[in-house]
Design an enzyme around this catalytic site. Structure first.
Site, PDB file in Angstrom:
ATOM      1  CD  GLU A 115      -2.420  -1.145   2.863  1.00 38.72           C
ATOM      2  OE1 GLU A 115      -2.365  -0.117   3.554  1.00 38.72           O
ATOM      3  OE2 GLU A 115      -3.128  -2.134   3.128  1.00 38.72           O
ATOM      4  CE  LYS A 117       4.665   5.170   7.193  1.00 44.34           C
ATOM      5  NZ  LYS A 117       4.428   6.543   7.593  1.00 44.34           N
ATOM      6  CG  ASP A 119       3.683  12.607   4.542  1.00 45.60           C
ATOM      7  OD1 ASP A 119       3.590  12.312   5.746  1.00 45.60           O
ATOM      8  OD2 ASP A 119       4.580  13.315   4.079  1.00 45.60           O
ATOM      9  CE1 TYR A 227      -4.013   2.922   8.764  1.00 41.99           C
ATOM     10  CE2 TYR A 227      -3.698   4.651   7.126  1.00 41.99           C
ATOM     11  CZ  TYR A 227      -3.633   4.214   8.435  1.00 41.99           C
ATOM     12  OH  TYR A 227      -3.182   5.054   9.403  1.00 41.99           O
ATOM     13  CE  LYS A 316       9.067   7.282   6.247  1.00 44.39           C
ATOM     14  NZ  LYS A 316       9.196   7.474   7.680  1.00 44.39           N
ATOM     15  CB  CYS A 410      20.417  45.579 -10.653  1.00 45.05           C
ATOM     16  SG  CYS A 410      20.819  44.172 -11.690  1.00 45.05           S
ATOM     17  CB  CYS A 413      22.956  46.799 -14.722  1.00 47.99           C
ATOM     18  SG  CYS A 413      21.285  47.077 -14.116  1.00 47.99           S
ATOM     19  CB  CYS A 428      16.842  44.841 -12.426  1.00 46.70           C
ATOM     20  SG  CYS A 428      17.947  45.908 -13.347  1.00 46.70           S
ATOM     21  CB  CYS A 433      20.562  49.377 -19.675  1.00 52.14           C
ATOM     22  SG  CYS A 433      19.746  50.549 -20.713  1.00 52.14           S
TER      23      CYS A 433
HETATM   24  S1  IVH Z   1      -1.097   0.689   8.931  1.00 54.03           S
HETATM   25  C1  IVH Z   1      -0.204  -1.418  12.735  1.00 54.03           C
HETATM   26  N1  IVH Z   1      -1.167   1.628   6.478  1.00 54.03           N
HETATM   27  O1  IVH Z   1       1.861   5.422   9.114  1.00 54.03           O
HETATM   28  C2  IVH Z   1      -0.435  -0.759  11.457  1.00 54.03           C
HETATM   29  N2  IVH Z   1      -0.399   3.063   8.192  1.00 54.03           N
HETATM   30  O2  IVH Z   1       4.079   4.667  10.906  1.00 54.03           O
HETATM   31  C3  IVH Z   1      -0.512   0.706  11.583  1.00 54.03           C
HETATM   32  N3  IVH Z   1       0.211   5.302   7.441  1.00 54.03           N
HETATM   33  O3  IVH Z   1       0.238   5.929  12.156  1.00 54.03           O
HETATM   34  C4  IVH Z   1      -0.857   1.510  10.439  1.00 54.03           C
HETATM   35  N4  IVH Z   1      -0.266   4.982   5.314  1.00 54.03           N
HETATM   36  O4  IVH Z   1      -0.585   7.272  10.140  1.00 54.03           O
HETATM   37  C5  IVH Z   1      -0.868   1.888   7.766  1.00 54.03           C
HETATM   38  N5  IVH Z   1      -1.293   2.320   4.252  1.00 54.03           N
HETATM   39  C6  IVH Z   1      -1.005   2.575   5.540  1.00 54.03           C
HETATM   40  C7  IVH Z   1      -0.520   3.833   5.949  1.00 54.03           C
HETATM   41  C8  IVH Z   1      -0.217   4.028   7.308  1.00 54.03           C
HETATM   42  C9  IVH Z   1       0.163   5.842   6.222  1.00 54.03           C
HETATM   43  C10 IVH Z   1       0.677   5.983   8.656  1.00 54.03           C
HETATM   44  C11 IVH Z   1      -0.275   5.926   9.811  1.00 54.03           C
HETATM   45  C12 IVH Z   1       0.464   5.308  10.933  1.00 54.03           C
HETATM   46  C13 IVH Z   1       1.882   5.502  10.515  1.00 54.03           C
HETATM   47  C14 IVH Z   1       2.730   4.411  11.111  1.00 54.03           C
END
Ligand code: IVH
Length: 674
Positions: A115, A117, A119, A227, A316, A410, A413, A428, A433
């Site tokens: 999945e 991750k 943000d 998720y 990451k 500037c 010049c 400028c 010029c």
């Molecule tokens: S699963 C035990 N799935 O990442 C499983 N977390 O570092 C816990 N996050 O607090 C979370 N995308 O805020 C899961 N596809 C994803 C995620 C995800 C982002 C974040 C979430 C969690 C943090 C953990």
């Protein structure tokens, strides 16, 4: 049935319809009815509810906003702790994770779910009998904050679940985030209102969710992807994580479409690379991917270590932000004289690239951050965006630092720097010029999309101006190969090649010529519109503001830039010198834009085209009267999907916009040309 019972039934039916369309629009990205129809249903329900307030229900779509501001958030104790994830920063670490789980489970080629991750920030949604009763932040994992009022304003969070086979008690977990587009729009709005800017979509999402006044949250473009689940009562859930996600989808919850079931660690790494390539074009920020063991019984066997599960890991992406020291602040002069302050940095690696310079945007930005020489700063770089100084670590500021003052003159010049009313940038006042502006103007003139003078790169332009061989763009055509051959790193052959390239650049098109003049804010599309509208350069030169405003996409600012440009005697001089040097273009047959075959059509190009460049495709479309846009919406008529098209293609499909491949696109253009 009494009259009030009838009205109650009517309200319930309206709610169901609104909920259905809400789900189609915000969760599936696939609206079925026009906005006007949705608004009509909504108003009808509002009318009933305002006449009979006793009929209002908490899950009514009219009740997303309206709660009174809080003085603080209540605490929420999570029935099941909200854990965090262990991190992996390399393929090897992911392989080790794979080996660990294989060893513990005694199976190879384990099925995993990969999945993105997301943000944003973790959230827990509690549904009782299908109705959203509570939303809480993760907090420290054990205790979070009750942010129900705020979460209710997020349209992709259903206030009531779909269908009837959901558990009596269901705690859904997911990530609240701010889509990139919404983030840009929010910051633009904040800037206009002189309010604080958010450093990134994650901070913006967090700040918005922790507002005590939910009316403010309601104005923030937040969204959710679910998720997982926490507490569940009253129903047996399926035995795989992927199936749980399918259930969530069926109950009307939004699940990220990029989630994939994979077998074995190799496939996880493939997924990581694939998503990495998509990252910039995804409409939301991600900072990596997450791999989760799919079978829930295997998850249970693996269990947890401290606060993270053994059955999942976050892989990451390299950081997009790093700390470094700001060594100096210089200013650069652009083609139009715009002054950009640039931070010179102690070299630092950000996301795999060494960064030594970063933009500080303008004076306002410097003042807002109060950035000073000697400061430790956060440098941000994502994809192909120019690195920028995102913020200053004030606690690490050297004692004797002084506030930075922008120069008044500037650096190139010596002309005075001026700031036009309402503009954030200093310019400028030296015009042509100023050697810096002159150089930039010549570089622009020579560039591929302008006069396309092959071999005349930036370095050579600098040399030519510094050696005083040229003063303006017209002088280029007076250059002799022996003059050129005298320059450093210029062989006879390259000198001759350049003369030949200059010669062949002379025959151009009116649109390219107008573009190459470098009139402020006249880009390629505007230049093309001007050429098609007026047909001859003389008519553009003599047009007044009123006439210019008739041209597609020309507003008052651009019109005034054009008028000012042609009022300058030296600009007219350069143009006549260019004509004398035999720079020429055929006049354009003027056609009424509305009569062009693709007038009024909006087209989006996405993916890689193999038979033409993106730019050629764009020009072809514009010639036919179509508008080429960068993003897909309900208003898009056609999406041209080249190879490995990503999220734009998906969005088009979700919205039911016509999608054609490159072959069909070429046929389409040819059919109009024929
Ligand atoms: S699963 C035990 N799935 O990442 C499983 N977390 O570092 C816990 N996050 O607090 C979370 N995308 O805020 C899961 N596809 C994803 C995620 C995800 C982002 C974040 C979430 C969690 C943090 C953990």
């Amino acid at each position: 049935m009494s009259a009030i019972q009838k009205t109650q039934k009517q309200a319930a039916a309206l709610r169901e319809q609104i909920q259905y369309h809400n789900h189609r629009y915000y969760v599936l990205d696939d609206p079925e009815v026009p906005d006007a129809e949705y608004d009509r249903l909504f108003r009808e329900l509002q009318k009933i509810e305002s006449t009979y307030p006793s009929l209002i229900t908490t899950d009514s779509p009219t009740q997303r906003v309206g709660a009174l501001p809080l003085s603080s958030f209540d605490e929420v104790k999570h029935a099941i702790p909200m854990l965090s994830l262990g991190n992996a920063f390399s393929d090897e670490e992911v392989e080790k994770f794979g080996k660990r789980i294989s060893d513990r489970l005694n199976v190879t080629d384990i099925q995993l779910v990969a999945e993105p991750k997301l943000d944003g920030l973790a959230i827990s949604l509690l549904y009782e009998d299908g109705v959203l009763v509570r939303a809480a932040t993760r907090g420290d994992g054990v205790t979070g904050e009750n942010v129900t009022q705020n979460v209710r304003t997020i349209h992709s969070v259903p206030l009531r679940l779909v269908g009837s086979d959901y558990p009596r008690l269901l705690e859904v977990r997911g990530e609240v985030y701010m889509p990139k587009q919404g983030f840009e729009a929010l910051n633009k709005r904040q800037k206009q209102n002189n309010e604080k800017l958010f450093a990134n979509p994650r901070n913006a999402a967090a700040g918005s969710l922790r507002q005590l006044d939910s009316k403010i949250t309601a104005t923030r473009p937040l969204a959710i992807f679910c998720y997982g689940v926490g507490q569940v009562e009253g129903k047996k859930m399926p035995s795989r994580h992927s199936e749980v996600l399918e259930c969530l989808k069926a109950w009307g919850l939004r699940v990220c479409p990029e989630i994939k079931v994979v077998k074995g660690i190799e496939k996880c790494l493939d997924y990581y690379r694939h998503i990495g390539e998509q990252r910039n074009s995804l409409p939301y920020e991600i900072d990596g991917v997450v791999y989760k063991v799919n079978r829930l019984d295997q998850q249970e066997t693996l269990g947890f270590v401290s606060r993270a599960p053994r059955w999942a890991i976050a892989h990451k992406f390299p950081a997009q932000e790093e700390l470094t020291k700001l060594l100096a602040i210089d200013v650069q002069v652009g083609r139009t004289g715009a002054i950009t302050p640039v931070a010179r940095l102690e070299p630092v690696e950000v996301g795999g690239v060494t960064v030594t310079n970063a933009t500080l945007h303008n004076q306002d930005e410097i003042e807002r951050m109060d950035v000073r020489v000697g400061d430790t700063v956060v440098v941000y770089r994502a994809g192909d965006v120019i690195p920028k100084v995102a913020s200053v670590i004030k606690s690490r500021r050297p004692k004797k630092s002084r506030k930075y003052k922008m120069p008044t003159h500037c650096p190139e010049c010596g002309s005075e720097l001026v700031r036009a009313e309402g503009e954030a940038i200093l310019r400028c006042s030296g015009g042509l010029c100023c050697p810096a502006q002159r150089k930039e103007a010549i570089k622009h003139f020579a560039s591929r999309r302008a006069m396309d003078i092959e071999g005349l790169g930036d370095k050579l332009v600098d040399q030519l101006v510094d050696a005083e061989l040229i003063n303006d763009v017209a002088d280029l055509y007076l250059l002799k190969s022996d003059e050129l051959a005298g320059l450093e790193r210029m062989a006879n052959k390259s000198a001759e090649n350049l003369i030949a390239a200059l010669e062949s650049s002379k025959l151009t098109t009116l649109a390219k010529f107008i573009y190459s003049l470098g009139i402020r804010e006249v880009g390629e599309a505007t230049a093309l519109n001007l050429a098609n509208h007026f047909g001859r350069l003389e008519l553009v030169e003599s047009a007044d503001t009123e006439k210019l405003l008739e041209v597609a996409d020309v507003g008052p600012v651009v019109a005034s830039n054009i008028v000012t440009f042609f009022q300058q005697a030296h600009n007219l001089d350069v143009i006549s010198k260019l004509r004398e040097a035999e720079v020429s273009w055929p006049d354009v047959d003027v056609v009424d834009a509305d009569t062009l075959p693709m007038a009024g059509k909006t087209v989006v190009l996405t993916g890689t085209l193999t038979k033409m460049t993106r730019n050629d495709a764009k020009q072809n479309l514009q010639k036919l009267g179509a508008k080429v846009s960068g993003s897909v919406s309900k208003k898009t008529d056609i999406v041209v999907a080249g190879e490995s098209a990503g999220s734009k293609l998906e969005k088009a499909q979700a919205l039911g916009v016509e999608v054609i491949n490159e072959e069909a696109f070429i046929k389409l253009i040819d059919s109009y040309k024929g």
